[in-house]
Design a protein around this motif. Structure first.
Motif, PDB file in Angstrom:
ATOM      1  N   ASP A  14       0.851  -1.208   0.033  1.00 52.47           N
ATOM      2  CA  ASP A  14       0.023  -0.008   0.134  1.00 52.47           C
ATOM      3  C   ASP A  14       0.927   1.103  -0.032  1.00 52.47           C
ATOM      4  O   ASP A  14       0.401   2.245  -0.521  1.00 52.47           O
ATOM      5  CB  ASP A  14      -0.953  -0.007   1.281  1.00 52.47           C
ATOM      6  N   ASP A  15       1.970   1.262   0.564  1.00 51.30           N
ATOM      7  CA  ASP A  15       2.964   2.148   0.500  1.00 51.30           C
ATOM      8  C   ASP A  15       3.943   2.367  -0.978  1.00 51.30           C
ATOM      9  O   ASP A  15       4.015   3.305  -1.630  1.00 51.30           O
ATOM     10  CB  ASP A  15       4.003   2.134   1.662  1.00 51.30           C
ATOM     11  N   HIS A  16       4.193   1.174  -1.482  1.00 57.52           N
ATOM     12  CA  HIS A  16       4.903   1.074  -2.672  1.00 57.52           C
ATOM     13  C   HIS A  16       4.047   1.804  -3.964  1.00 57.52           C
ATOM     14  O   HIS A  16       4.725   2.445  -4.789  1.00 57.52           O
ATOM     15  CB  HIS A  16       5.435  -0.360  -2.906  1.00 57.52           C
ATOM     16  N   VAL A  17       2.718   1.437  -3.963  1.00 53.75           N
ATOM     17  CA  VAL A  17       2.249   1.493  -5.103  1.00 53.75           C
ATOM     18  C   VAL A  17       1.940   3.174  -5.215  1.00 53.75           C
ATOM     19  O   VAL A  17       1.241   3.882  -6.267  1.00 53.75           O
ATOM     20  CB  VAL A  17       0.860   0.938  -5.246  1.00 53.75           C
ATOM     21  N   LEU A  18       2.035   3.812  -3.997  1.00 54.34           N
ATOM     22  CA  LEU A  18       1.770   5.228  -4.019  1.00 54.34           C
ATOM     23  C   LEU A  18       2.811   6.133  -4.599  1.00 54.34           C
ATOM     24  O   LEU A  18       2.596   7.296  -5.193  1.00 54.34           O
ATOM     25  CB  LEU A  18       1.538   6.034  -2.591  1.00 54.34           C
ATOM     26  N   LEU A  57      -3.958   3.255  -9.256  1.00 55.93           N
ATOM     27  CA  LEU A  57      -3.005   3.029  -8.193  1.00 55.93           C
ATOM     28  C   LEU A  57      -3.230   3.551  -6.679  1.00 55.93           C
ATOM     29  O   LEU A  57      -2.969   2.819  -5.449  1.00 55.93           O
ATOM     30  CB  LEU A  57      -1.806   3.336  -8.527  1.00 55.93           C
ATOM     31  N   SER A  58      -3.860   4.823  -6.750  1.00 53.10           N
ATOM     32  CA  SER A  58      -4.369   5.448  -5.407  1.00 53.10           C
ATOM     33  C   SER A  58      -5.426   4.787  -4.790  1.00 53.10           C
ATOM     34  O   SER A  58      -5.333   4.476  -3.570  1.00 53.10           O
ATOM     35  CB  SER A  58      -4.901   6.774  -5.631  1.00 53.10           C
ATOM     36  N   ARG A  59      -6.427   4.131  -5.700  1.00 58.00           N
ATOM     37  CA  ARG A  59      -7.389   3.400  -4.964  1.00 58.00           C
ATOM     38  C   ARG A  59      -6.834   1.938  -4.733  1.00 58.00           C
ATOM     39  O   ARG A  59      -7.353   1.314  -3.607  1.00 58.00           O
ATOM     40  CB  ARG A  59      -8.725   3.413  -5.785  1.00 58.00           C
ATOM     41  N   VAL A  60      -6.157   1.459  -5.403  1.00 53.86           N
ATOM     42  CA  VAL A  60      -5.734   0.163  -4.998  1.00 53.86           C
ATOM     43  C   VAL A  60      -4.828   0.045  -3.785  1.00 53.86           C
ATOM     44  O   VAL A  60      -4.823  -0.766  -3.064  1.00 53.86           O
ATOM     45  CB  VAL A  60      -4.789  -0.213  -6.257  1.00 53.86           C
ATOM     46  N   PHE A 101      -5.523  10.362  -4.509  1.00 53.34           N
ATOM     47  CA  PHE A 101      -4.184  10.509  -4.192  1.00 53.34           C
ATOM     48  C   PHE A 101      -4.406  10.919  -2.497  1.00 53.34           C
ATOM     49  O   PHE A 101      -3.672  10.285  -1.702  1.00 53.34           O
ATOM     50  CB  PHE A 101      -3.224  11.041  -4.869  1.00 53.34           C
ATOM     51  N   SER A 102      -4.892  11.808  -2.100  1.00 52.84           N
ATOM     52  CA  SER A 102      -5.158  12.286  -0.765  1.00 52.84           C
ATOM     53  C   SER A 102      -5.738  11.581   0.051  1.00 52.84           C
ATOM     54  O   SER A 102      -5.203  11.345   1.143  1.00 52.84           O
ATOM     55  CB  SER A 102      -5.718  13.595  -0.866  1.00 52.84           C
ATOM     56  N   ALA A 103      -6.651  10.837  -0.504  1.00 54.75           N
ATOM     57  CA  ALA A 103      -7.393   9.803   0.193  1.00 54.75           C
ATOM     58  C   ALA A 103      -6.236   8.784   0.911  1.00 54.75           C
ATOM     59  O   ALA A 103      -6.517   8.283   1.943  1.00 54.75           O
ATOM     60  CB  ALA A 103      -8.583   9.291  -0.310  1.00 54.75           C
ATOM     61  N   ALA A 104      -5.648   8.227  -0.151  1.00 52.60           N
ATOM     62  CA  ALA A 104      -4.919   7.423   0.254  1.00 52.60           C
ATOM     63  C   ALA A 104      -3.986   7.560   1.223  1.00 52.60           C
ATOM     64  O   ALA A 104      -3.271   6.450   1.796  1.00 52.60           O
ATOM     65  CB  ALA A 104      -4.374   6.867  -1.078  1.00 52.60           C
ATOM     66  N   CYS A 105      -3.198   8.789   0.996  1.00 55.04           N
ATOM     67  CA  CYS A 105      -2.544   9.169   1.993  1.00 55.04           C
ATOM     68  C   CYS A 105      -2.877   9.386   3.334  1.00 55.04           C
ATOM     69  O   CYS A 105      -2.398   9.164   4.369  1.00 55.04           O
ATOM     70  CB  CYS A 105      -1.641  10.655   1.461  1.00 55.04           C
TER      71      CYS A 105
END
Length: 380
Positions: free
Chosen positions: A56-60, A118-121, A270-274
Motif C-alpha cells: 500500500d506504500d509502494h504503489v503510492l 493506483l491510489s485506490r488500489v 491520492f490524498s485519500a490514500a495518504c
C-alpha cells in the motif's frame, strides 16, 4: 476551397480575449501542493512505526509520479495549447496549438487513469492487510481486480478512439474518423464511481463486527471513509461532461472545468490514500491536543477501560498496581497518558464462579484496591 479565416469583427467585444486558463492553473497548483504535503506526511508516518512498508506504500510512489505527469500536462495545455481560451481565438493566433491541445489531451489518459487506479488500489491493499475474515479479503481482491481491469480497458479504448490513431490529435489526416468521443467521456466516469462505492462499503462488515462501543465504531468508520472521498470529485466531474457537452464538442479549448475537475479528482484519490495512513502521526500531536481531543473521543464510548485514564494513584500504589509498563511508557505515565493496568496473578485464570472457561474465551480481571490509614493513638 478552404473557408476564409474568421474576422475579429464577427465576435462581441472581449470574446477573443476571454481566458479561463488561470482557473485550471489554480486548481492544478492547489492539488499539487496538497498532495505533495500529504505524501511527505505519509512517508514520515510510516517511518515512525517499526513495521515494514507494505505494498500500500509502494504503489503510492508510481501513483504520485503519474499525478505529477498529469499536472505537468495540464500546465502545458494552458501555457502552450491555449486551454481556457475560445477555440476560434486559438486558431486565429496559431492553428498548430489546436493540434498540440489534442495531443496533450490524448496523453492525459496515460497519466490520469493509472494514477487513479493506483491510489485506490493502495487503500484496498491496506484493507487487505488488516482484514482477517476470508470473505472480506476475497472482496478486497475482487475490488482490486475490478480497478485494474477498468484501467486497462480505458487505456485500450483510448487507443481505438480514432482510426488511424494519429487522427486523434491531427485532424488534417484524410479519411480519419473517430467514434462518439463525448459519449465515451461520459460513460468512462461511471466505472470510477462504481469502484468508489465498492471501496466505501468494503470495511462495513468488519467495522460492524468489532466488539466496541458505537463511538469507537464511528471513529474507525470515519477513518475508513477517508479512502472514498474521491467519490465526490468523480461525481462532479461526471456531471460536467453532461452539462457542458456542447461546449466540449464545439469549443473544446474553452472547456476548462472538465480539466480542472480532472486534476481535482485525481488529487483527491491520492490524498485519500495518504490520509488513511496518517494514524501514527497522532502520537506526535501536542500533549494538550491528545488529552482533550483523543481522550475525549475515546471516552465518548463510555467504556470502563477508557475511563480508567482519569484515575491517579500515589507512587506507592502506582508501583503495586501498574507494574506492566514498557520502557518507553514510563515518561508518559507521569503525564497521565497511559491507563493504569493491574498486575494479574496466574491464579486468576481458569474458570469463573459460573463455570465458564475464561482461558479459551475471555479474561476476567478483578482488582481490589484497599487503602488503610493508621491513626496516631498517642495524640490525646
Amino acid at each position: 476551397m478552404a473557408a476564409p479565416p474568421p474576422s475579429p469583427d464577427q465576435f462581441p467585444p472581449g470574446y477573443l480575449e476571454e481566458d479561463h486558463g488561470g482557473r485550471v492553473i489554480a486548481a492544478v497548483t492547489t492539488i499539487l501542493v496538497i498532495t505533495t504535503i500529504l505524501f511527505g506526511l505519509r512517508l514520515w508516518a510510516r517511518s515512525l512505526t517499526t513495521a515494514q512498508r507494505g505494498w500500500d506504500d509502494h504503489v503510492l510512489i508510481p501513483a504520485y509520479i503519474f499525478l505529477l505527469a498529469l499536472c505537468g500536462s495540464l500546465y502545458a495545455e494552458v501555457k502552450q495549447a491555449g486551454l481556457g481560451r475560445h477555440t476560434v481565438a486559438v486558431v486565429m493566433e496559431d492553428p498548430n496549438k489546436v493540434t498540440k491541445y489534442l495531443l496533450l489531451l490524448y496523453l492525459l489518459d496515460w497519466f490520469y487513469v493509472p494514477s487513479n487506479m493506483l491510489s485506490r488500489v493502495s487503500v484496498v491493499i491496506l484493507y487487505l492487510r488488516i482484514f482477517t475474515d476470508k470473505w472480506a479479503r476475497a472482496a478486497c481482491w475482487g475490488v482490486i481486480g475490478f480497478l485494474v481491469a477498468n484501467c486497462l480497458a480505458t487505456i485500450i479504448a483510448a487507443q481505438l478512439e480514432c482510426t488511424p490513431l494519429a487522427f486523434t490529435w491531427d485532424k488534417n489526416i484524410e479519411g480519419g474518423r473517430c467514434f462518439n468521443q463525448i459519449l465515451w467521456y461520459q460513460l468512462t466516469n461511471f466505472p470510477n464511481i462504481i469502484g468508489d462505492v465498492m471501496i466505501m462499503i468494503l470495511p462495513i462488515r468488519t467495522v460492524w463486527g468489532i466488539k466496541a462501543s458505537v463511538g469507537r465504531k464511528a471513529g474507525i468508520a470515519s477513518v475508513c471513509l477517508t479512502g472514498s472521498i474521491g467519490l465526490i470529485a468523480s461525481c462532479v466531474r461526471t456531471s460536467v461532461f453532461y452539462i457542458q457537452a456542447d461546449v466540449i464538442m464545439t469549443d473544446p479549448t474553452f472547456a476548462d472545468e472538465a480539466f480542472s475537475w480532472t486534476a481535482i479528482e485525481c488529487g483527491m484519490y491520492f490524498s485519500a490514500a495518504c490520509l488513511i495512513g496518517l494514524r501514527p502521526l497522532l502520537a506526535r500531536l501536542p500533549h494538550f491536543v491528545k488529552k482533550r481531543v483523543l481522550n475525549a473521543s475515546d471516552n465518548a464510548g463510555g467504556t470502563y477501560a477508557h475511563q480508567t485514564n482519569k484515575m491517579h494513584l500515589g507512587k506507592y500504589y502506582n508501583s503495586h498496581y501498574a507494574s506492566i509498563v514498557a520502557d518507553d511508557e514510563i515518561g508518559l505515565r507521569s503525564q497521565g497518558e497511559i491507563p493504569l493496568r493491574p498486575t494479574i496473578p496466574p491464579a486468576h485464570f481458569g474458570r469463573d464462579p459460573y463455570g465458564k472457561d475464561l482461558s479459551k474465551s475471555e479474561i476476567r480481571v478483578e482488582t481490589n484496591i484497599e487503602i488503610r490509614r493508621d491513626f496516631d493513638r498517642s495524640y490525646p
